[in-house]
Design a protein around this motif. Structure first.
Motif, PDB file in Angstrom:
ATOM      1  N   ILE A  81       0.842  -1.204   0.000  1.00 27.26           N
ATOM      2  CA  ILE A  81       0.000   0.000   0.000  1.00 27.26           C
ATOM      3  C   ILE A  81       0.877   1.254   0.000  1.00 27.26           C
ATOM      4  O   ILE A  81       0.649   2.188  -0.770  1.00 27.26           O
ATOM      5  N   GLU A  82       1.901   1.246   0.850  1.00 33.19           N
ATOM      6  CA  GLU A  82       2.807   2.406   0.949  1.00 33.19           C
ATOM      7  C   GLU A  82       3.573   2.634  -0.354  1.00 33.19           C
ATOM      8  O   GLU A  82       3.636   3.757  -0.870  1.00 33.19           O
ATOM      9  N   LYS A  83       4.163   1.586  -0.891  1.00 31.18           N
ATOM     10  CA  LYS A  83       5.022   1.725  -2.073  1.00 31.18           C
ATOM     11  C   LYS A  83       4.235   2.018  -3.350  1.00 31.18           C
ATOM     12  O   LYS A  83       4.752   2.643  -4.273  1.00 31.18           O
ATOM     13  N   ALA A  84       2.995   1.565  -3.425  1.00 31.62           N
ATOM     14  CA  ALA A  84       2.192   1.766  -4.629  1.00 31.62           C
ATOM     15  C   ALA A  84       1.338   3.040  -4.568  1.00 31.62           C
ATOM     16  O   ALA A  84       0.768   3.446  -5.581  1.00 31.62           O
ATOM     17  N   ALA A  85       1.266   3.660  -3.400  1.00 29.64           N
ATOM     18  CA  ALA A  85       0.444   4.865  -3.232  1.00 29.64           C
ATOM     19  C   ALA A  85       0.863   5.947  -4.228  1.00 29.64           C
ATOM     20  O   ALA A  85       2.047   6.202  -4.434  1.00 29.64           O
ATOM     21  N   GLY A  86      -0.130   6.549  -4.850  1.00 22.16           N
ATOM     22  CA  GLY A  86       0.128   7.637  -5.788  1.00 22.16           C
ATOM     23  C   GLY A  86       0.642   7.195  -7.144  1.00 22.16           C
ATOM     24  O   GLY A  86       0.995   8.026  -7.977  1.00 22.16           O
ATOM     25  N   THR A  87       0.700   5.880  -7.383  1.00 26.52           N
ATOM     26  CA  THR A  87       1.134   5.364  -8.680  1.00 26.52           C
ATOM     27  C   THR A  87      -0.051   4.693  -9.373  1.00 26.52           C
ATOM     28  O   THR A  87      -1.115   4.485  -8.761  1.00 26.52           O
ATOM     29  N   TYR A  88       0.144   4.326 -10.610  1.00 27.35           N
ATOM     30  CA  TYR A  88      -0.920   3.615 -11.329  1.00 27.35           C
ATOM     31  C   TYR A  88      -1.216   2.252 -10.696  1.00 27.35           C
ATOM     32  O   TYR A  88      -2.262   1.662 -10.939  1.00 27.35           O
ATOM     33  N   LEU A  89      -0.301   1.764  -9.857  1.00 25.08           N
ATOM     34  CA  LEU A  89      -0.471   0.479  -9.179  1.00 25.08           C
ATOM     35  C   LEU A  89      -1.046   0.639  -7.766  1.00 25.08           C
ATOM     36  O   LEU A  89      -0.940  -0.273  -6.951  1.00 25.08           O
ATOM     37  N   ASN A  90      -1.652   1.777  -7.477  1.00 27.68           N
ATOM     38  CA  ASN A  90      -2.245   2.007  -6.159  1.00 27.68           C
ATOM     39  C   ASN A  90      -2.975   0.739  -5.700  1.00 27.68           C
ATOM     40  O   ASN A  90      -3.705   0.126  -6.464  1.00 27.68           O
ATOM     41  N   TYR A  91      -2.748   0.348  -4.448  1.00 29.63           N
ATOM     42  CA  TYR A  91      -3.256  -0.940  -3.968  1.00 29.63           C
ATOM     43  C   TYR A  91      -4.131  -0.780  -2.731  1.00 29.63           C
ATOM     44  O   TYR A  91      -3.789  -0.035  -1.812  1.00 29.63           O
ATOM     45  N   THR A  92      -5.236  -1.474  -2.731  1.00 33.59           N
ATOM     46  CA  THR A  92      -6.076  -1.620  -1.536  1.00 33.59           C
ATOM     47  C   THR A  92      -6.524  -3.073  -1.473  1.00 33.59           C
ATOM     48  O   THR A  92      -6.584  -3.761  -2.486  1.00 33.59           O
ATOM     49  N   LYS A  93      -6.834  -3.533  -0.276  1.00 29.82           N
ATOM     50  CA  LYS A  93      -7.324  -4.899  -0.105  1.00 29.82           C
ATOM     51  C   LYS A  93      -8.767  -5.032  -0.576  1.00 29.82           C
ATOM     52  O   LYS A  93      -9.221  -6.120  -0.912  1.00 29.82           O
TER      53      LYS A  93
END
Length: 128
Positions: free
Chosen positions: A90-102
């Motif tokens: 979640i932290e590393k993908a935040a603000g990228t096209y790979l934004n992640y949530t469960k």
């Protein structure tokens, strides 16, 4: 999942899941896997670990963490490694096209290049 399998009985199907997510149904799922040649079940320790280890984030800190996770995971803060890997993704993908949530899978994870990277990581652990 069971109704989907019935509707797509002639197609190849790959299921990636956390075993704890459907634990009570495990017996039924195993029966399906054993009786259907078109169904493959993959149960990584953590789906988030699988995504992180696929290399799609291109993050050198993630690479270091994955080499020796025990050096980074504080059991006082994280109940399990899975929770740590979830927070990290979640932290590393935040603000990228790979934004992640469960909650819902970002469609970017279904692109061919991303899928191929994740499938490639899955194949690394496969033994013949």
């Amino acid at each position: 999942m069971f109704s989907y399998l019935k509707a797509h009985k002639d197609e190849k199907i790959l299921v990636i899941a956390d075993g704890a997510a459907f634990g009570p149904e495990m017996d039924r799922v195993l029966q399906l896997v054993q009786t259907r040649e078109n169904l493959t079940l993959y149960l990584p320790e953590s789906f988030e670990w699988l995504v992180l280890s696929s290399g799609i984030l291109k993050d050198t800190e993630v690479v270091q963490i994955l080499q020796t996770p025990s050096d980074y995971i504080d059991s006082k803060e994280y109940f399990s490694w899975e929770r740590y890997f979830t927070a990290l993704l979640i932290e590393k993908a935040a603000g990228t096209y790979l934004n992640y949530t469960k909650k819902t899978l970002n469609k970017a994870y279904l692109s061919d290049s991303t899928k191929n990277a994740i499938l490639g990581q899955m194949m690394k652990g496969k033994t013949e």
